[in-house]
Design an enzyme around this catalytic site. Sequence first.
Site, PDB file in Angstrom:
ATOM      1  N   ASP A 270      48.000  31.690  34.122  1.00  0.00           N
ATOM      2  CA  ASP A 270      49.291  32.312  33.771  1.00  0.00           C
ATOM      3  C   ASP A 270      49.690  32.050  32.320  1.00  0.00           C
ATOM      4  O   ASP A 270      50.819  31.669  32.027  1.00  0.00           O
ATOM      5  CB  ASP A 270      50.396  31.821  34.711  1.00  0.00           C
ATOM      6  CG  ASP A 270      50.246  32.357  36.120  1.00  0.00           C
ATOM      7  OD1 ASP A 270      49.241  33.036  36.389  1.00  0.00           O
ATOM      8  OD2 ASP A 270      51.127  32.081  36.949  1.00  0.00           O
TER       9      ASP A 270
ATOM     10  N   TRP B 272      48.948  41.662  42.013  1.00  0.00           N
ATOM     11  CA  TRP B 272      49.983  40.695  42.373  1.00  0.00           C
ATOM     12  C   TRP B 272      51.044  41.338  43.262  1.00  0.00           C
ATOM     13  O   TRP B 272      51.568  40.706  44.161  1.00  0.00           O
ATOM     14  CB  TRP B 272      50.607  40.152  41.083  1.00  0.00           C
ATOM     15  CG  TRP B 272      51.635  39.086  41.269  1.00  0.00           C
ATOM     16  CD1 TRP B 272      51.758  38.233  42.311  1.00  0.00           C
ATOM     17  CD2 TRP B 272      52.684  38.746  40.349  1.00  0.00           C
ATOM     18  NE1 TRP B 272      52.824  37.369  42.113  1.00  0.00           N
ATOM     19  CE2 TRP B 272      53.399  37.670  40.917  1.00  0.00           C
ATOM     20  CE3 TRP B 272      53.065  39.242  39.112  1.00  0.00           C
ATOM     21  CZ2 TRP B 272      54.497  37.091  40.271  1.00  0.00           C
ATOM     22  CZ3 TRP B 272      54.151  38.658  38.468  1.00  0.00           C
ATOM     23  CH2 TRP B 272      54.857  37.587  39.038  1.00  0.00           C
TER      24      TRP B 272
ATOM     25  N   ASP C 115      44.586  34.889  36.249  1.00  0.00           N
ATOM     26  CA  ASP C 115      45.770  35.739  36.077  1.00  0.00           C
ATOM     27  C   ASP C 115      46.431  35.496  34.720  1.00  0.00           C
ATOM     28  O   ASP C 115      47.654  35.423  34.616  1.00  0.00           O
ATOM     29  CB  ASP C 115      46.789  35.479  37.195  1.00  0.00           C
ATOM     30  CG  ASP C 115      46.204  35.642  38.585  1.00  0.00           C
ATOM     31  OD1 ASP C 115      45.212  36.357  38.735  1.00  0.00           O
ATOM     32  OD2 ASP C 115      46.760  35.033  39.523  1.00  0.00           O
TER      33      ASP C 115
ATOM     34  N   THR D  11      57.291  28.768  37.638  1.00  0.00           N
ATOM     35  CA  THR D  11      56.434  29.473  36.680  1.00  0.00           C
ATOM     36  C   THR D  11      57.273  30.015  35.528  1.00  0.00           C
ATOM     37  O   THR D  11      56.908  29.901  34.351  1.00  0.00           O
ATOM     38  CB  THR D  11      55.680  30.618  37.370  1.00  0.00           C
ATOM     39  OG1 THR D  11      54.902  30.097  38.445  1.00  0.00           O
ATOM     40  CG2 THR D  11      54.768  31.340  36.402  1.00  0.00           C
TER      41      THR D  11
END
Length: 595
Positions: free
Chosen positions: A411, A502, A432, A358
Amino acid sequence: MGSVSVNHDELNSRSEQLGKRTSSKRILGTALASVLIVGAVIFLAVGVHGHDKEGDKGVRTNRLGWGNSTSNAVKEACSSTLHPELCVSSLLSFRGLSSQAGSMEIVNAAVSVGVLAVEKVIAHARSLYSPDLDFRQRGALQDCMEMFDDTLDQLNATLSNLHNTSFWSMPKHAAELQTLLSAAITNQYTCLEGFQLCKGNLKHILNGPLSYVSNLVSNSLAMVGHFSPQPNQTLGSADSISNRRRRLLSEDFIASDEEGYPSWMSAEDRRLLRAPAHRMRINAVVAADGSGHHSSIQAAVDAAPEKSKRRYVIHIKAGMYQENVDIPKKKPNLMFIGDGKHLTVVTSSRNVHDGYTTFRSATVAVTGQKFIARDITFQNTAGPAKNQAVALRVGSDFSAFYRCSIKGFQDTLYVHSLRQFYRDCDVHGTVDFIFGNAAVVLQNCNLMARRPSPKQKIVYTAQGREDPNQNTGISIHNCRLLADPEFLAVKRSFQAFLGRPWRKYSRTVIIQSYLGDLIQPAGWYEWAGNFALDTLYYGEYKNYGPGAGTANRVKWRGHHVIRTSGEASRFTVGQFIQGNSWLPSTGVQYSSGLI
């Protein structure tokens, strides 16, 4: 493997050198030298090693011959930490701590122990490189090495600040120190996160050493937070672990001027934000058609001066730039100016599905301090089916984004660490899509939900505060939480939530914002069962619109309908990110407090 065992003899012999280190190159050089001399670094299994048996019961004397005075001072300093036994044992084994140590010396020693532990982890992580590692594993280790380097810089910057700070001036500098130590903790979790989808046991091997480092830094952070003359009201009751509160650095600065610019912003940077590009003093021009100094954005960044104390302005002309851009920490004070967020677009499609972490998937990644961007789009086109795919990742302290668009799916915007500000920006995503553990304020922005994959839910935020003493969180102020036009026709087929936790101490606050009708009455969504529902802090204050009603919100202990302007003000630009002390120099217009 378990927790790192620090060799205290080596630690003691090198302790006097710590205060003199000011750059990561020197630190890494020392770490490499120690590896060559010692030969190998040994990590012991489960548990914290180096405790004296007496230390766990109440130290009377220790192997260095100290008596009750020092032991009691250390125990008192450690009493406010989350890991007091580790705190006591590591400090009483540290010869750099004198027999008459006071509070400031104890904090210095705690940070110094953390530096040495990180150096050990660096050597250990290097030993894990192998030709047999696959693309994802190599990428995760690369992330870790970058995180370790950043952590060393942040810990040594903390030491430098402490050496120039007296006991009486500590409250004034607490926010700066908390910011550095908060980021240092976040780095360790970022490292581990990269191994989430990796084969093999690399995550297991590094988990113990990284937890050890995180706990040491956590102890330092708690000690810094203990220096405060005011009673505790630490931005929400759910995260209180002591009866003290830091004095906010912003209290020493005046508010914004009549134009809305912060008082500390330089006249030059104000002019840069207001003036059209053709009237600015531009240092470099990027043009896709070859008419500028560079044809790629990365080439312009590479050519920019290192460690510059002056603003370096890069004009990126209208065009589509298909590249991944990295603004490293050795390139501070850069400014990107586009020709408009719909005209200047930097785009790529890196994603977790294709083997990137990520962290490494970002189209644009910024760690250079005091970065500014204006009138530009950062985009990741991987799509909702490719899972995590970051458009913009920011770990740049005092960074500001003005009239930008950040477009992705899952993301989208990774607000990784340190202090950040977004004004008049559009952020588009699905799951998210604003996440991370920075201290960040988004003000007057449009947060736009896009169509996700089937069976997915829209979640606007996923904040990642891991330690209750971290001064981090996501503050959404005077924004609009809406649906993208292309999503409007099917929005009733998907549920949308303001955020989910998270990490254990997740903190998100939405203030004076418009919430569209796609927001579910419950407002917030669980991450996994009851995880973090009692320890998170989710706040709502004077929001409006069809999705703003709080009567049917979640009944979690950590959810708060904020009733007073005083509590809400703690999450504004002036207080939460100390904006009055740094935003004026960027030229970005902002509101210091509530509107």
